[in-house]
Write a protein that holds these residues in place. Structure first.
Motif, short mmCIF file in Angstrom:
data_model
loop_
_atom_site.label_atom_id
_atom_site.label_comp_id
_atom_site.label_asym_id
_atom_site.label_seq_id
_atom_site.Cartn_x
_atom_site.Cartn_y
_atom_site.Cartn_z
N PHE A 1 0.80 -1.35 -0.08
CA PHE A 1 -0.15 -0.19 -0.11
C PHE A 1 0.95 1.45 -0.08
CE2 PHE A 1 -2.72 3.36 1.52
CZ PHE A 1 -3.93 2.97 0.82
N PRO A 2 0.63 2.12 -0.82
CA PRO A 2 -0.32 2.30 -1.88
C PRO A 2 -0.14 0.94 -2.92
CG PRO A 2 1.19 4.17 -2.27
CD PRO A 2 1.44 3.44 -0.94
N VAL A 3 -1.04 0.75 -3.60
CA VAL A 3 -0.79 -0.33 -4.83
C VAL A 3 0.07 0.19 -5.95
CG1 VAL A 3 -2.33 -1.79 -6.44
CG2 VAL A 3 -3.16 -1.14 -4.23
N SER A 4 0.91 -0.66 -6.24
CA SER A 4 1.92 -0.56 -7.14
C SER A 4 1.31 -1.13 -8.67
CB SER A 4 3.30 -1.22 -6.74
OG SER A 4 3.75 -0.60 -5.80
N ARG A 5 1.65 -0.39 -9.66
CA ARG A 5 1.43 -0.76 -11.05
C ARG A 5 2.34 -1.85 -11.30
NH1 ARG A 5 1.80 4.89 -13.73
NH2 ARG A 5 2.84 5.29 -11.99
N GLY B 1 -15.31 7.70 -9.74
CA GLY B 1 -16.45 7.62 -10.29
C GLY B 1 -16.71 6.79 -11.44
N PHE B 2 -15.71 6.63 -12.35
CA PHE B 2 -15.82 6.07 -13.62
C PHE B 2 -15.40 4.56 -13.57
CE2 PHE B 2 -15.06 10.36 -14.91
CZ PHE B 2 -16.17 10.59 -15.69
N HIS B 3 -16.51 3.59 -13.96
CA HIS B 3 -16.14 2.15 -13.83
C HIS B 3 -15.04 1.67 -14.69
CE1 HIS B 3 -16.60 -1.99 -13.64
NE2 HIS B 3 -17.49 -2.15 -14.71
N VAL B 4 -14.09 1.17 -14.18
CA VAL B 4 -12.94 0.68 -15.10
C VAL B 4 -12.57 -0.68 -15.08
CG1 VAL B 4 -11.60 3.12 -14.82
CG2 VAL B 4 -11.26 1.29 -13.07
N HIS B 5 -13.29 -1.37 -14.13
CA HIS B 5 -12.88 -2.98 -14.06
C HIS B 5 -13.93 -3.80 -13.43
CE1 HIS B 5 -10.31 -6.51 -13.90
NE2 HIS B 5 -10.44 -6.54 -12.71
N ASN B 6 -14.05 -5.02 -13.57
CA ASN B 6 -14.83 -5.76 -12.95
C ASN B 6 -14.45 -7.42 -13.27
OD1 ASN B 6 -15.83 -6.20 -15.45
ND2 ASN B 6 -17.97 -6.75 -15.00
N GLU B 7 -14.61 -7.98 -12.01
CA GLU B 7 -14.52 -9.53 -11.96
C GLU B 7 -15.63 -10.25 -11.33
OE1 GLU B 7 -10.93 -10.17 -9.99
OE2 GLU B 7 -9.60 -9.06 -11.07
N ASN B 8 -15.87 -11.45 -11.92
CA ASN B 8 -16.79 -12.29 -11.00
C ASN B 8 -15.85 -13.64 -10.89
OD1 ASN B 8 -19.26 -10.78 -11.26
ND2 ASN B 8 -18.80 -10.80 -13.54
N HIS B 9 -16.37 -14.27 -9.51
CA HIS B 9 -15.69 -15.31 -9.10
C HIS B 9 -16.60 -16.27 -8.61
CE1 HIS B 9 -11.53 -13.63 -9.54
NE2 HIS B 9 -12.08 -12.78 -9.05
N PRO C 1 -2.46 6.78 -11.86
CA PRO C 1 -2.19 6.89 -10.40
C PRO C 1 -3.12 7.63 -9.87
CG PRO C 1 -0.77 8.59 -11.27
CD PRO C 1 -1.14 7.64 -12.36
N GLY C 2 -3.78 7.25 -8.54
CA GLY C 2 -4.57 7.97 -7.83
C GLY C 2 -5.42 7.29 -7.10
N SER C 3 -6.89 7.77 -6.68
CA SER C 3 -7.89 6.91 -5.93
C SER C 3 -8.93 6.24 -6.52
CB SER C 3 -8.49 8.08 -5.10
OG SER C 3 -9.47 7.66 -4.04
N TYR C 4 -8.94 5.22 -6.22
CA TYR C 4 -10.00 3.93 -6.71
C TYR C 4 -10.95 3.55 -5.52
CZ TYR C 4 -6.93 3.68 -10.91
OH TYR C 4 -6.15 3.94 -11.99
N THR C 5 -11.96 3.25 -6.03
CA THR C 5 -13.12 2.56 -5.13
C THR C 5 -13.29 1.35 -5.64
OG1 THR C 5 -13.79 4.74 -4.52
CG2 THR C 5 -15.20 2.61 -4.05
N LEU C 6 -13.26 0.20 -4.62
CA LEU C 6 -13.49 -1.18 -4.96
C LEU C 6 -14.96 -1.39 -4.32
CD1 LEU C 6 -11.41 -4.13 -5.26
CD2 LEU C 6 -13.57 -4.37 -3.78
N SER D 1 -5.30 3.60 -3.34
CA SER D 1 -4.75 4.30 -3.83
C SER D 1 -3.63 3.52 -4.84
CB SER D 1 -3.83 5.19 -3.22
OG SER D 1 -4.79 6.28 -2.44
N VAL D 2 -3.43 4.02 -5.97
CA VAL D 2 -2.24 3.55 -6.93
C VAL D 2 -1.29 4.49 -6.80
CG1 VAL D 2 -1.70 2.82 -9.16
CG2 VAL D 2 -3.97 2.20 -8.19
N GLY D 3 -0.15 4.05 -6.49
CA GLY D 3 1.12 5.07 -6.37
C GLY D 3 1.37 5.74 -7.53
#
Length: 158
Positions: free
Chosen positions: A51-55, A84-92, A121-126, A146-148
């Motif tokens: 943390f923060p998340v690394s690329r 606020g913009f949807h960028v990724h989804n996963e189903n498991h 980089p920036g703030s993401y919401t999961l 956050s992504v560094g």
């Protein structure tokens, strides 16, 4: 020969410490999607390493939860948004990430993800939801991460 100003050197070191991600886990506050809902699964927290998340580096998300009923199957849905913009989804499959049946009491759900080097980089919401085998929602929660600003590896290392 040029001398380094001690104040400039100190400022540079502090700046680098702030920009380079820490390898230690970070406990993240979680928020229920519906504060009035009576979910069968209660999530108490999430740890993220690093943390923060690394690329371009594997990131571990560890969810700490408890349930008052045995869970024999279901689905997990993960949605990620960036400002606020949807960028990724996963189903498991729930039993693919957990050993089923999940017994009454505390349990831990771990998920690993490697984000591409080109994400900003920036703030993401999961947002994560869990449904049982009858499609009844067991829980829904969100958290921010956050992504560094610096990639942990150079392009030549990827």
């Amino acid at each position: 020969m040029a001398q380094l100003n001690p104040l400039a050197l100190g400022t540079l070191l502090v700046t680098l410490c702030l920009l380079v991600p820490s390898a230690s886990p970070k406990s993240i506050d979680v928020h229920s999607c519906d504060k009035n809902a009576d979910y069968a699964v209660n999530v108490s927290g999430v740890d993220i390493t690093p943390f923060p998340v690394s690329r371009a580096k594997n990131t571990n998300f560890t969810v700490f939860a408890s349930t008052g009923k045995s869970i024999s199957g279901g689905k997990i849905k993960i949605d990620v948004s960036y400002f606020g913009f949807h960028v990724h989804n996963e189903n498991h499959d729930l039993c693919g990430d957990l050993l089923c049946p999940v017994s009454v009491g505390d349990f831990v759900l771990s998920h690993s993800l490697e984000l591409p080097i080109f994400i900003p980089p920036g703030s993401y919401t999961l947002r994560m939801t869990m449904d049982d085998e009858n499609k009844k929602q067991l829980t829904c929660f969100t958290f921010n991460f956050s992504v560094g600003f610096l990639a942990s590896e150079t392009l030549s290392d990827v």
